[in-house]
Write an enzyme that holds these catalytic residues in place. Structure first.
Site: not given
Ligand code: FAD
Ligand code: PHB
Length: 403
Positions: A76, A205, A297, A301, A389
């Site tokens: 996009h 948005y 969100p 980011k 962005y």
């Molecule tokens: P995570 O993806 O959380 O990975 C951490 C991993 O560690 C997980 O697999 C977990 O199971 C594991 N873990 C936890 N505790 C333990 C333990 N004690 N022992 C072993 N393993 C463990 N961001 C956006 O930009 N747009 C979105 O729409 C969006 N939606 C989201 C929806 C939800 C419900 C959540 C929670 C987050 C969302 N985010 C979104 C944020 C984005 O997904 C996260 O910033 C991203 O996943 C960060 O990656 P990470 O690897 O740091 O953490």
């Molecule tokens: C998504 O596609 O899940 C999404 C897109 C933009 C955002 C947050 C989530 O700002």
């Protein structure tokens, strides 16, 4: 006695941060073991982020895990801001010198990374229990866990805490070391994944007096849609028809645009917070991604920031193993936090501009509309939104880190 394994870097968490780090290290000849408490299926099916910055796409391509992303990702070059029933396009290509974003689900990124780790003999252990970290301040930190009832211990040089917000690594750091900065927002997002072709080629948005709404997508057949809701909203209180009705109202446009609807495959509520810990390291334990910071969100980011952290961490570890120097590792936190705070600012700004606050006054609402009007009518303001962005350039120089 526990079963002892030896590796160079022990990684807790197989989310985007943990898996990207593990594969980047492998490409530089550095061994790691990843410990994940959930199943592979659970991790690969969890519905989360969907917007990849150009930096993230470039990195995944350089790592050799970008083939499916290139084929299936939707590129996009703009987004729409919709308010007062009118759409206004922010043209990323024109405002950033050709940059854009790619829509590709986090779950798909994880599938690609897991496949690459397995194909190259990587050790990613799923469904481990009772993970704990020890002796982080020594040259031989340890991770203990149980697998199928057996006590195990990973002895390593470094631990990467990539275990997300509800983590065990961050709370294992002694009291008094970390400073926490936090803001909780008085709303959440109710999100659905629907079998419906997206009603727009680009993300929308929307600011509406009933609250924020977002139209996003996962593929040409699947829409991802969100509405602002109460922070403790019970998803069971919402029928699919009520959700569609709210989406239709908040996304309505004077141009006669229609929202395409379809069966809801998944729905859930996400809380919204801004959170940072400083520093992001303690001895030989390094925190990366959501374990160190959370963004609301609205700026899309979270995933991108997690990947930038581990890119910076991998460079520090490469320098250590290739040259025996700790300079980059010692400055890991400072290098990351420069970017983290800029991304926090952007995510907070987008959130503040686009949501209804429970105690807002008519003055606040007029100010929000003036801000949206300004962003969509001033080239300077639109450029600021666009460059943030699509992703700020990665600056991992030591110069701004006290060097
Ligand atoms: P995570 O993806 O959380 O990975 C951490 C991993 O560690 C997980 O697999 C977990 O199971 C594991 N873990 C936890 N505790 C333990 C333990 N004690 N022992 C072993 N393993 C463990 N961001 C956006 O930009 N747009 C979105 O729409 C969006 N939606 C989201 C929806 C939800 C419900 C959540 C929670 C987050 C969302 N985010 C979104 C944020 C984005 O997904 C996260 O910033 C991203 O996943 C960060 O990656 P990470 O690897 O740091 O953490
Ligand atoms: C998504 O596609 O899940 C999404 C897109 C933009 C955002 C947050 C989530 O700002």
């Amino acid at each position: 006695m526990p079963t002892v394994q030896r590796t160079q870097v022990g990684i807790v968490g197989a989310g985007p941060a943990g898996l990207v780090l593990s594969h980047l290290l492998h490409l530089h000849g550095i061994e790691s073991i990843v410990l994940e408490n959930r199943s592979r299926h659970y991790v690969e099916e969890r519905v989360r982020a969907g917007v990849l910055e150009q930096n993230t796409v470039d990195l995944l391509n350089q790592m050799g895990v970008g083939d499916r992303l290139k084929r299936e990702g939707l590129v996009h070059h703009g987004v729409e801001l919709r308010f007062n029933g009118q759409g206004h396009r922010i043209d990323f290509r024109e405002l950033t010198g050709g940059k854009g974003i790619t829509i590709y689900a986090q779950a798909e990124v994880l599938k690609d990374l897991n496949n690459a780790r397995i194909a190259t003999g990587g050790q990613v252990l799923f469904e481990v229990e009772d993970v704990s970290v020890h002796e982080m301040n020594s040259s031989r930190p340890k991770i203990r866990y149980r697998k199928d009832g057996d006590e195990c211990e990973v002895q390593c040089d470094f631990i990467a805490g990539c275990d997300g917000f509800h983590a065990i690594c961050r709370p294992s750091i002694p009291a008094g070391v970390l400073t926490e900065y936090e803001r909780a927002y008085p709303f959440g997002w109710l999100g659905i994944l629907a079998e419906a072709p997206p009603s727009s080629d680009e993300l929308i948005y929307a600011y509406h007096e009933r609250g924020f709404a977002l139209l996003s997508m996962r593929s040409p057949h699947i829409s991802r849609l969100y509405i602002q809701c109460k922070p403790d909203e019970d998803i069971n209180d919402w029928s699919d028809e009520q959700i569609w009705c709210e989406l239709r109202t908040r996304l309505a446009s004077a141009s006669g645009w229609n929202l395409t609807e379809g069966p809801v495959q998944q729905k859930g509520v996400t809380g919204m917070r801004s959170f940072v810990v400083e520093p992001m390291q303690y001895g030989n334990l390094f925190l990366a991604g959501d374990s160190a910071h959370i963004v609301p969100p609205t700026g899309a980011k979270g995933l991108n920031l997690a990947i930038t952290d581990v890119q910076i961490l991998a460079r520090g570890l490469e320098q250590y193993y290739a040259k025996g120097k700790r300079e980059r590792l010692d400055h890991y936190s400072e290098i990351c936090l420069r970017r983290v705070w800029k991304v926090q600012r952007f995510s907070w700004w987008m959130t503040s501009m686009l949501h209804r606050f429970p105690d807002d006054s008519p003055f606040d609402r007029r100010r929000q509309l003036a801000e949206l009007d300004y962003v969509t009518s001033s080239r300077a303001a639109a450029k600021t939104l666009a460059e943030n962005y699509v992703g700020l350039p990665l600056d991992d120089s030591l110069s701004g880190a006290g060097k």
